[in-house]
Design an enzyme around this catalytic site. Structure first.
Site, PDB file in Angstrom:
ATOM      1  N   ASP A  69      -0.122 -19.221  22.257  1.00  0.00           N
ATOM      2  CA  ASP A  69      -0.176 -18.914  23.681  1.00  0.00           C
ATOM      3  C   ASP A  69      -0.965 -17.642  23.986  1.00  0.00           C
ATOM      4  O   ASP A  69      -1.179 -17.305  25.147  1.00  0.00           O
ATOM      5  CB  ASP A  69       1.253 -18.809  24.235  1.00  0.00           C
ATOM      6  CG  ASP A  69       1.894 -20.194  24.322  1.00  0.00           C
ATOM      7  OD1 ASP A  69       1.249 -21.081  24.897  1.00  0.00           O
ATOM      8  OD2 ASP A  69       2.996 -20.379  23.795  1.00  0.00           O
ATOM      9  N   ASN A  70      -1.417 -16.948  22.948  1.00  0.00           N
ATOM     10  CA  ASN A  70      -2.199 -15.741  23.179  1.00  0.00           C
ATOM     11  C   ASN A  70      -3.599 -16.041  23.724  1.00  0.00           C
ATOM     12  O   ASN A  70      -4.378 -15.141  24.011  1.00  0.00           O
ATOM     13  CB  ASN A  70      -2.294 -14.924  21.886  1.00  0.00           C
ATOM     14  CG  ASN A  70      -0.929 -14.375  21.477  1.00  0.00           C
ATOM     15  OD1 ASN A  70      -0.050 -14.216  22.326  1.00  0.00           O
ATOM     16  ND2 ASN A  70      -0.759 -14.098  20.205  1.00  0.00           N
ATOM     17  N   GLY A  97      -0.533  -9.068  13.420  1.00  0.00           N
ATOM     18  CA  GLY A  97      -0.980 -10.333  13.980  1.00  0.00           C
ATOM     19  C   GLY A  97      -2.471 -10.631  13.948  1.00  0.00           C
ATOM     20  O   GLY A  97      -2.919 -11.538  14.653  1.00  0.00           O
ATOM     21  N   LYS A  98      -3.274  -9.913  13.146  1.00  0.00           N
ATOM     22  CA  LYS A  98      -4.707 -10.225  13.097  1.00  0.00           C
ATOM     23  C   LYS A  98      -4.959 -11.609  12.516  1.00  0.00           C
ATOM     24  O   LYS A  98      -5.685 -12.408  13.101  1.00  0.00           O
ATOM     25  CB  LYS A  98      -5.470  -9.167  12.278  1.00  0.00           C
ATOM     26  CG  LYS A  98      -5.639  -7.836  12.969  1.00  0.00           C
ATOM     27  CD  LYS A  98      -6.432  -6.852  12.151  1.00  0.00           C
ATOM     28  CE  LYS A  98      -5.821  -6.562  10.816  1.00  0.00           C
ATOM     29  NZ  LYS A  98      -4.464  -6.009  10.843  1.00  0.00           N
ATOM     30  N   THR A  99      -4.362 -11.873  11.356  1.00  0.00           N
ATOM     31  CA  THR A  99      -4.601 -13.161  10.709  1.00  0.00           C
ATOM     32  C   THR A  99      -4.152 -14.298  11.628  1.00  0.00           C
ATOM     33  O   THR A  99      -4.821 -15.318  11.748  1.00  0.00           O
ATOM     34  CB  THR A  99      -3.863 -13.223   9.357  1.00  0.00           C
ATOM     35  OG1 THR A  99      -4.332 -12.131   8.561  1.00  0.00           O
ATOM     36  CG2 THR A  99      -4.122 -14.532   8.633  1.00  0.00           C
ATOM     37  N   ASN A 100      -3.018 -14.096  12.277  1.00  0.00           N
ATOM     38  CA  ASN A 100      -2.507 -15.128  13.183  1.00  0.00           C
ATOM     39  C   ASN A 100      -3.425 -15.346  14.372  1.00  0.00           C
ATOM     40  O   ASN A 100      -3.722 -16.478  14.737  1.00  0.00           O
ATOM     41  CB  ASN A 100      -1.108 -14.753  13.662  1.00  0.00           C
ATOM     42  CG  ASN A 100      -0.057 -15.140  12.645  1.00  0.00           C
ATOM     43  OD1 ASN A 100       0.493 -16.224  12.712  1.00  0.00           O
ATOM     44  ND2 ASN A 100       0.174 -14.279  11.688  1.00  0.00           N
ATOM     45  N   ASP A 148      -9.508  -9.458   8.948  1.00  0.00           N
ATOM     46  CA  ASP A 148      -8.965  -8.117   8.651  1.00  0.00           C
ATOM     47  C   ASP A 148      -9.957  -6.973   8.864  1.00  0.00           C
ATOM     48  O   ASP A 148      -9.568  -5.916   9.316  1.00  0.00           O
ATOM     49  CB  ASP A 148      -8.456  -8.088   7.204  1.00  0.00           C
ATOM     50  CG  ASP A 148      -7.507  -6.925   6.928  1.00  0.00           C
ATOM     51  OD1 ASP A 148      -6.568  -6.728   7.719  1.00  0.00           O
ATOM     52  OD2 ASP A 148      -7.722  -6.201   5.938  1.00  0.00           O
ATOM     53  N   GLY A 189      -2.523  -5.386  -3.850  1.00  0.00           N
ATOM     54  CA  GLY A 189      -3.305  -5.439  -2.609  1.00  0.00           C
ATOM     55  C   GLY A 189      -4.311  -4.326  -2.420  1.00  0.00           C
ATOM     56  O   GLY A 189      -5.156  -4.063  -3.277  1.00  0.00           O
ATOM     57  N   GLY A 190      -4.207  -3.690  -1.280  1.00  0.00           N
ATOM     58  CA  GLY A 190      -5.158  -2.651  -0.907  1.00  0.00           C
ATOM     59  C   GLY A 190      -5.223  -1.488  -1.884  1.00  0.00           C
ATOM     60  O   GLY A 190      -6.193  -0.734  -1.895  1.00  0.00           O
ATOM     61  N   ARG A 212       0.843  -1.198   0.000  1.00  0.00           N
ATOM     62  CA  ARG A 212       0.000   0.000   0.000  1.00  0.00           C
ATOM     63  C   ARG A 212       0.879   1.249   0.000  1.00  0.00           C
ATOM     64  O   ARG A 212       1.962   1.253   0.563  1.00  0.00           O
ATOM     65  CB  ARG A 212      -0.866   0.049   1.243  1.00  0.00           C
ATOM     66  CG  ARG A 212      -2.147  -0.723   1.154  1.00  0.00           C
ATOM     67  CD  ARG A 212      -3.019  -0.491   2.367  1.00  0.00           C
ATOM     68  NE  ARG A 212      -2.396  -0.937   3.593  1.00  0.00           N
ATOM     69  CZ  ARG A 212      -1.803  -0.164   4.473  1.00  0.00           C
ATOM     70  NH1 ARG A 212      -1.741   1.139   4.296  1.00  0.00           N
ATOM     71  NH2 ARG A 212      -1.269  -0.667   5.557  1.00  0.00           N
TER      72      ARG A 212
HETATM   73  P1  GTP Z   1      -2.497  -7.221   7.731  1.00  0.00           P
HETATM   74  O1  GTP Z   1      -3.000  -8.272   6.822  1.00  0.00           O
HETATM   75  O2  GTP Z   1      -1.412  -6.393   7.129  1.00  0.00           O
HETATM   76  O3  GTP Z   1      -3.576  -6.351   8.278  1.00  0.00           O
HETATM   77  O4  GTP Z   1      -1.697  -7.968   8.936  1.00  0.00           O
HETATM   78  P2  GTP Z   1      -2.183  -8.815  10.206  1.00  0.00           P
HETATM   79  O5  GTP Z   1      -2.513  -7.873  11.313  1.00  0.00           O
HETATM   80  O6  GTP Z   1      -3.209  -9.794   9.807  1.00  0.00           O
HETATM   81  O7  GTP Z   1      -0.827  -9.571  10.630  1.00  0.00           O
HETATM   82  P3  GTP Z   1      -0.415 -11.119  10.548  1.00  0.00           P
HETATM   83  O8  GTP Z   1      -1.253 -11.977  11.429  1.00  0.00           O
HETATM   84  O9  GTP Z   1      -0.359 -11.507   9.118  1.00  0.00           O
HETATM   85  O10 GTP Z   1       1.050 -11.090  11.172  1.00  0.00           O
HETATM   86  C1  GTP Z   1       2.102 -10.360  10.587  1.00  0.00           C
HETATM   87  C2  GTP Z   1       3.439 -10.877  11.057  1.00  0.00           C
HETATM   88  O11 GTP Z   1       3.529 -10.863  12.492  1.00  0.00           O
HETATM   89  C3  GTP Z   1       3.706 -12.307  10.611  1.00  0.00           C
HETATM   90  O12 GTP Z   1       5.039 -12.403  10.166  1.00  0.00           O
HETATM   91  C4  GTP Z   1       3.501 -13.117  11.877  1.00  0.00           C
HETATM   92  O13 GTP Z   1       4.279 -14.285  11.861  1.00  0.00           O
HETATM   93  C5  GTP Z   1       3.906 -12.145  13.000  1.00  0.00           C
HETATM   94  N1  GTP Z   1       3.138 -12.430  14.256  1.00  0.00           N
HETATM   95  C6  GTP Z   1       1.786 -12.612  14.312  1.00  0.00           C
HETATM   96  N2  GTP Z   1       1.364 -12.905  15.583  1.00  0.00           N
HETATM   97  C7  GTP Z   1       2.474 -12.884  16.378  1.00  0.00           C
HETATM   98  C8  GTP Z   1       2.703 -13.109  17.809  1.00  0.00           C
HETATM   99  O14 GTP Z   1       1.789 -13.402  18.598  1.00  0.00           O
HETATM  100  N3  GTP Z   1       4.006 -12.980  18.267  1.00  0.00           N
HETATM  101  C9  GTP Z   1       5.034 -12.682  17.417  1.00  0.00           C
HETATM  102  N4  GTP Z   1       6.247 -12.570  17.932  1.00  0.00           N
HETATM  103  N5  GTP Z   1       4.857 -12.488  16.055  1.00  0.00           N
HETATM  104  C10 GTP Z   1       3.606 -12.577  15.539  1.00  0.00           C
HETATM  105  C1  SPV Z   2      -3.084  -4.097   5.494  1.00  0.00           C
HETATM  106  O1  SPV Z   2      -2.088  -3.454   5.103  1.00  0.00           O
HETATM  107  O2  SPV Z   2      -3.675  -3.836   6.576  1.00  0.00           O
HETATM  108  C2  SPV Z   2      -3.568  -5.228   4.693  1.00  0.00           C
HETATM  109  C3  SPV Z   2      -2.965  -5.439   3.379  1.00  0.00           C
HETATM  110  O3  SPV Z   2      -4.472  -5.931   5.116  1.00  0.00           O
HETATM  111  S1  SPV Z   2      -3.656  -4.435   2.138  1.00  0.00           S
HETATM  112  O4  SPV Z   2      -4.851  -5.079   1.660  1.00  0.00           O
HETATM  113  O5  SPV Z   2      -2.652  -4.324   1.069  1.00  0.00           O
HETATM  114  O6  SPV Z   2      -3.982  -3.143   2.673  1.00  0.00           O
HETATM  115 MN    MN Z   3      -5.079  -5.303   7.220  1.00  0.00          MN
END
Ligand code: GTP
Ligand code: SPV
Ligand code: MN
Length: 638
Positions: free
Chosen positions: A559-560, A307-310, A329, A254-255, A104
């Site tokens: 562990d979250n 970390g949202k997806t995670n 997301d 992407g976005g 983005r």
């Molecule tokens: P967007 O799609 O950009 O909105 O991102 P998101 O918020 O969904 O983030 P995502 O879950 O994809 O995590 C982004 C990065 O952070 C990845 O490389 C993960 O491996 C790392 N990560 C996610 N959760 C944790 C956590 O609980 N601890 C640590 N240390 N890293 C994390």
């Molecule tokens: C973000 O950046 O928060 C995303 C990826 O989810 S994008 O769709 O490219 O904005």
């Molecule tokens: Mn996002």
């Protein structure tokens, strides 16, 4: 072509004349490659015809959203070298972009309104607003004229009707994206409900107008890199919230280009939500079932790549708990008749950060993208598998390889160069992503497409805060929780163009996605939480606190799940020692994880006050000012 056809003009009643056979196949001089233009509603016809006239594509392709259509486009892109099949999986493809178009572009994103203060706050002289950039209508007119006329020359214009949210649902909204990128069409098919069914549901109603061009008309003068046309110098992502319109130019990533996502579902939708009394937020939605079988839904806002997806797909490490994902997301949330807050996920797919994703960190995401998925800017192994940073260990285990064998593996990195584990540089771009259908997730919630949404009991804010901020705390009230959200800060990530590990303000995780005056946005939140509405609890979490030698204090990921309540502190309720289940974890520095260092917070409150004064200024709601004053007093009393 007949003369009558060439001189086609809008009729009084808003419809285009579509009586002759010729006209059903051509609009003005532009042929229809696919679809029945005549069957579209007058509003849709007018939109397509006007924009086609402006952008002059070679033809018009009205998408029906079928699998056959998807396959046909895929075949063509594979033939041209835009996509490479990842042979190890079923119907999965790799796409490499021009290396200048990888994320983005926040600095090229604007809100266009007549009144500047509909878009941004009354900030003091000389302060650049960071929550949204405003552009005047006059300036926008000039920028548009300098980009869009003729911008699709030599390329087909795809018409992509899509629904954000289940088609026809009470919280759902429809948009139509015009794009000259077939990659965008494929991704929109995965990320939204797309095609003929949407047009049926639309009928004569209005829709969000989305116009996207890669910005490189044919014949092309510059060299196209990786078969990925784009125009980085002229990128513009502009929104006209009052008109419910999006104009995106120059980027296919992407976005920037999947306009249903950030542009519509956040920046435009938060405007619609303001008008209609609901919220469009950068939040995951998940159901958490406890060992007694009671399920609660949570929405959580973390900045991009935090970390949202995670979290949404977390596999709990504590036995007896179950997580199911509704969205990863974006959440659209509205208070129901019963006073509770209900949320839908407007999207139909996951566009997730690839690096760091593995069976260890996010097994459910891994399972989701084993088929029917597109991988953008990841690396590829000689065996036709995807590869990125974080997969080394499990690849070695899976193949039974020695360290040396792993290092010998032939990899093509995201730039298309030969690469080996241990080589310099990265295999995958840090913002490389997978695009996969949410329906394929093994823990997708059975109610994830419930049209009325799921009831939210708690809202969580969080960010990457290496120091000072405890693992978790609960706010004292809805108002205090909004202040907590307004003060979210996080280290910059690769999701946008910011460099380095600077800690930046990202209020409500919405800084890049704010669609209107941020002070009014906070007031809107305050108003919605009042009786008879039953406001959910608000928490703040930080999985990213570090020791003095920069190691994460908390193992994170699975562990979250470990959380329970609570002692009162200056910043909110934090868990009591012993209240969080730590069984099976290595020795943790509990005190450091939960401490609230006075000097850190004294500095932080000064900085927060400065931030709100300079960025929200006189638009700051008095209730939030009150909460801020109270917080300051509590910190000084620490
Ligand atoms: P967007 O799609 O950009 O909105 O991102 P998101 O918020 O969904 O983030 P995502 O879950 O994809 O995590 C982004 C990065 O952070 C990845 O490389 C993960 O491996 C790392 N990560 C996610 N959760 C944790 C956590 O609980 N601890 C640590 N240390 N890293 C994390
Ligand atoms: C973000 O950046 O928060 C995303 C990826 O989810 S994008 O769709 O490219 O904005
Ligand atoms: Mn996002």
């Amino acid at each position: 072509m007949t003369e009558e056809c060439r001189s086609l003009k809008p009729l009084e009643n808003d419809a285009y004349q579509v009586v002759t056979e010729v006209v059903t196949h051509k609009i003005n001089h532009i042929p229809i490659y696919k679809g029945d233009f005549a069957s579209l509603s007058p509003k849709v016809q007018r939109f397509i015809a006007e924009k086609a006239e402006l952008m002059n594509p070679s033809g018009i392709y009205i998408c029906d959203g079928s699998q056959k259509e998807f396959d046909t486009i895929v075949d063509k892109l594979v033939e041209r070298g835009v996509l490479t099949p990842l042979k190890a999986y079923e119907n999965c493809y790799l796409c490499r972009t021009d290396p200048r178009d990888v994320a983005r572009v926040e600095s090229k994103t604007w809100m266009v309104t007549k009144d500047k203060y509909d878009s941004v706050c009354h900030t003091p002289e000389g302060v650049r607003p960071i929550m949204g950039q405003w552009m005047s209508e006059e300036q926008f007119g000039k920028e548009l004229d300098n980009r869009f006329p003729g911008c699709m020359a030599g390329r087909p214009m795809y018409v992509v009707p899509f629904s954000m949210g289940p088609i026809g649902g009470p919280l759902s909204k429809i948009g139509i994206e015009l794009t000259d990128s077939s990659y965008v069409v494929l991704c929109m098919k995965i990320m939204t409900r797309m095609g003929a069914k949407v047009l049926e549901a639309l009928g004569d109603q209005d829709f969000v107008r989305c116009i996207h061009s890669v910005g490189l008309p044919r014949p092309v003068r510059q060299k196209v890199i990786n078969h990925w046309p784009c125009n980085p110098e002229k990128v513009m992502i502009a929104h006209r919230p009052k008109e419910r319109e999006i104009w995106s130019f120059g980027s296919g990533y992407g976005g920037n280009s999947l306009l249903g996502k950030k542009c519509f579902a956040l920046r435009i939708a938060c405007n619609i939500g303001y008008d209609e009394g609901w919220l469009a937020e950068h939040m995951l939605i998940m159901g958490i079932t406890n060992p007694e079988g009671k399920e609660r839904f949570v929405a959580a806002a973390f900045p991009s790549a935090c970390g949202k997806t995670n979290l949404a797909m977390l596999t709990p490490t504590v036995p007896g708990w179950k997580i199911r994902v509704v969205g990863d997301d974006i959440a659209w949330m509205k208070f129901g008749e019963d006073g509770r807050l209900y949320a839908i996920n407007p999207e139909a797919g996951f566009f997730g950060v690839a690096p760091g994703t593995s069976h260890k960190t996010n097994a459910m995401a891994m399972e989701t993208f084993q088929k029917n998925s597109i991988f953008t800017n990841v690396a590829e192994t000689a065996d036709g598998e995807y590869f990125w940073e974080g997969l080394e260990k499990e690849l070695r285990q899976q193949k039974g390889w020695s360290e040396e064998q792993l290092h010998n593996l032939e990899i093509t990195n995201w730039l298309g160069d030969r690469w080996h584990v241990g080589d310099e540089g990265k295999a995958a771009h840090p913002n490389s992503r997978f695009t996969c259908p949410a329906s394929q997730c093994p823990i997708i919630h059975p109610d994830w497409e419930a049209p009325q949404g799921v009831p939210i009991d708690a809202i969580i804010f969080g960010g990457r805060r290496p120091e000072g901020v405890p693992l978790v705390f609960e706010s004292f009230s809805w108002q205090h929780g909004i202040l907590v959200g307004a003060l979210v800060k996080s280290e910059a990530t690769a999701a946008a163009e910011h460099v380095g590990k600077q800690v930046m303000h990202d209020p409500m995780a919405m800084r890049p996605f704010m669609g209107y005056n941020y002070g009014r946005y906070l007031q809107h939140w305050l108003d919605l939480g009042k009786a008879p509405h039953k406001a959910p609890k608000i928490f703040h979490v930080n999985w990213f606190r570090e020791t003095s030698d920069h190691k994460f204090l908390w193992p994170g990921f699975g562990d979250n799940i470990r959380n329970d309540i609570a002692v009162e502190t200056a910043i909110g309720y934090v868990p009591k020692r012993g209240s969080i289940n730590l069984e099976g974890l290595p020795r943790l520095d509990w005190n450091e994880l939960m401490s609230i260092p006075k000097s850190y917070w004294e500095e932080d409150i000064d900085e927060s006050k400065h931030f709100l004064e300079s960025q929200v200024g006189s638009d700051l709601p008095s209730e939030i000012q009150q909460e801020l004053d109270n917080l300051e007093k509590r910190i000084h009393a620490l």
